[in-house]
Design a protein around this motif. Structure first.
Motif, short mmCIF file in Angstrom:
data_model
loop_
_atom_site.label_atom_id
_atom_site.label_comp_id
_atom_site.label_asym_id
_atom_site.label_seq_id
_atom_site.Cartn_x
_atom_site.Cartn_y
_atom_site.Cartn_z
N ALA A 43 -4.58 10.29 -6.96
CA ALA A 43 -3.78 9.33 -7.38
C ALA A 43 -4.29 7.93 -7.38
O ALA A 43 -4.94 7.61 -6.40
N THR A 44 -3.42 7.17 -7.92
CA THR A 44 -3.61 5.93 -7.52
C THR A 44 -2.94 5.12 -6.42
O THR A 44 -3.54 4.17 -5.63
N GLU A 45 -2.00 5.90 -5.98
CA GLU A 45 -1.40 5.47 -4.83
C GLU A 45 -0.42 6.70 -4.30
O GLU A 45 0.05 7.50 -5.02
N ILE A 46 -0.42 6.95 -2.93
CA ILE A 46 0.27 8.19 -2.42
C ILE A 46 1.60 7.37 -1.82
O ILE A 46 1.69 6.57 -1.01
N HIS A 47 2.73 7.87 -1.96
CA HIS A 47 3.89 7.68 -0.95
C HIS A 47 4.12 8.82 -0.59
O HIS A 47 4.82 9.93 -0.81
N GLY A 48 4.11 8.87 0.93
CA GLY A 48 4.15 10.23 1.53
C GLY A 48 5.33 10.16 2.68
O GLY A 48 5.88 9.08 3.13
N SER A 64 0.97 14.48 7.60
CA SER A 64 -0.25 14.14 7.64
C SER A 64 -1.12 14.97 6.46
O SER A 64 -2.11 14.53 6.30
N PHE A 65 -0.51 15.88 5.78
CA PHE A 65 -1.03 16.28 4.28
C PHE A 65 -1.05 14.86 3.57
O PHE A 65 -2.37 14.82 2.78
N SER A 66 -0.32 14.23 3.38
CA SER A 66 -0.38 12.74 2.36
C SER A 66 -1.25 11.92 3.16
O SER A 66 -2.27 11.15 2.42
N GLU A 67 -1.35 11.71 4.46
CA GLU A 67 -2.32 11.12 4.94
C GLU A 67 -3.70 11.50 4.87
O GLU A 67 -4.81 10.76 4.55
N GLU A 68 -3.86 12.64 5.05
CA GLU A 68 -5.32 13.25 4.84
C GLU A 68 -5.77 13.21 3.47
O GLU A 68 -6.99 12.95 3.24
N ALA A 69 -4.80 13.45 2.55
CA ALA A 69 -5.26 13.04 1.01
C ALA A 69 -5.53 11.79 0.55
O ALA A 69 -6.54 11.77 -0.10
N ALA A 70 -4.74 10.78 1.29
CA ALA A 70 -5.03 9.66 0.88
C ALA A 70 -6.38 9.04 1.59
O ALA A 70 -7.34 8.42 0.80
N HIS A 71 -6.78 9.54 2.50
CA HIS A 71 -8.02 9.34 3.20
C HIS A 71 -9.27 10.02 2.53
O HIS A 71 -10.24 9.26 2.25
N GLY A 118 -9.32 10.76 -0.81
CA GLY A 118 -9.64 10.06 -2.10
C GLY A 118 -9.78 8.52 -1.77
O GLY A 118 -10.05 8.11 -2.81
N GLY A 119 -9.82 8.13 -0.57
CA GLY A 119 -10.09 6.65 -0.27
C GLY A 119 -9.17 5.78 -1.09
O GLY A 119 -9.23 4.79 -1.83
N ILE A 120 -7.63 6.04 -1.20
CA ILE A 120 -6.54 5.53 -1.88
C ILE A 120 -5.57 5.00 -0.71
O ILE A 120 -5.45 5.61 0.17
N GLY A 121 -4.66 4.26 -1.21
CA GLY A 121 -3.55 3.62 -0.44
C GLY A 121 -2.50 4.73 -0.23
O GLY A 121 -2.24 5.82 -0.98
N LEU A 122 -2.03 4.82 0.82
CA LEU A 122 -0.72 5.36 1.25
C LEU A 122 0.43 4.61 1.74
O LEU A 122 0.19 3.52 2.65
N LYS A 123 1.45 4.77 1.39
CA LYS A 123 2.72 4.14 1.58
C LYS A 123 3.62 5.15 2.25
O LYS A 123 3.88 6.13 1.67
N VAL A 124 3.59 4.87 3.53
CA VAL A 124 4.88 6.10 4.36
C VAL A 124 6.07 5.46 4.13
O VAL A 124 6.64 4.39 4.63
N LEU A 125 6.99 6.61 3.84
CA LEU A 125 8.49 6.43 3.47
C LEU A 125 9.25 7.07 4.73
O LEU A 125 8.92 7.99 4.99
N LYS A 126 10.40 6.44 4.93
CA LYS A 126 11.07 7.16 6.02
C LYS A 126 12.36 7.39 4.97
O LYS A 126 12.62 6.83 3.87
N LEU A 127 13.43 8.08 5.72
CA LEU A 127 14.38 8.37 5.26
C LEU A 127 15.52 7.44 4.58
O LEU A 127 15.98 7.64 3.29
N ASP A 128 15.25 6.18 4.98
CA ASP A 128 16.38 5.26 4.37
C ASP A 128 15.54 4.20 3.40
O ASP A 128 15.97 3.51 2.63
N ASP A 129 14.34 4.67 3.05
CA ASP A 129 13.34 3.80 2.09
C ASP A 129 13.78 4.47 0.83
O ASP A 129 14.14 5.40 0.66
N LYS A 130 13.40 3.53 -0.20
CA LYS A 130 13.69 3.97 -1.82
C LYS A 130 12.45 4.30 -2.14
O LYS A 130 11.31 4.02 -1.91
N TRP A 131 12.54 5.67 -2.89
CA TRP A 131 11.44 6.33 -3.67
C TRP A 131 11.57 6.34 -4.83
O TRP A 131 11.26 6.67 -5.80
#
Length: 84
Positions: free
Chosen positions: A52-57, A62-69, A71-84
């Motif tokens: 992907a071009t960017e991951i919102h996890g 850790s699945f999202s974090e490892e996939a981003a690592h 693929g060498g791509i950016g990761l935005k970590v979302l919490k319950l109150d964040d907009k997705w």
């Protein structure tokens, strides 16, 4: 833009389907991740995310974090109150 969802939670899949409709891509049938088909789906999810071009996890994914690592791509970590 297109949205790829990697989840093993059918409720999350339904929420995303309502929000993103035709732009959403995911495994419609989510297999038990403790069985061979579920492991295969998890691997395909991982490899798809890594391209992907960017991951919102989620915050605890850790699945999202490892996939981003991988693929060498950016990761935005979302919490319950964040907009997705």
């Amino acid at each position: 833009s297109q949205v790829y969802l990697a989840t093993d939670d059918p409720k999350v899949a339904q929420q995303f389907k309502k929000r993103y409709d035709a732009r959403l891509h995911y495994f419609d049938h989510i297999a038990d991740r403790r069985k061979p088909l579920g492991v295969e789906q998890a691997l395909l999810d991982f490899l798809s995310l890594s391209r992907a071009t960017e991951i919102h996890g989620s915050f605890y994914s850790s699945f999202s974090e490892e996939a981003a690592h991988y693929g060498g791509i950016g990761l935005k970590v979302l919490k319950l109150d964040d907009k997705w």
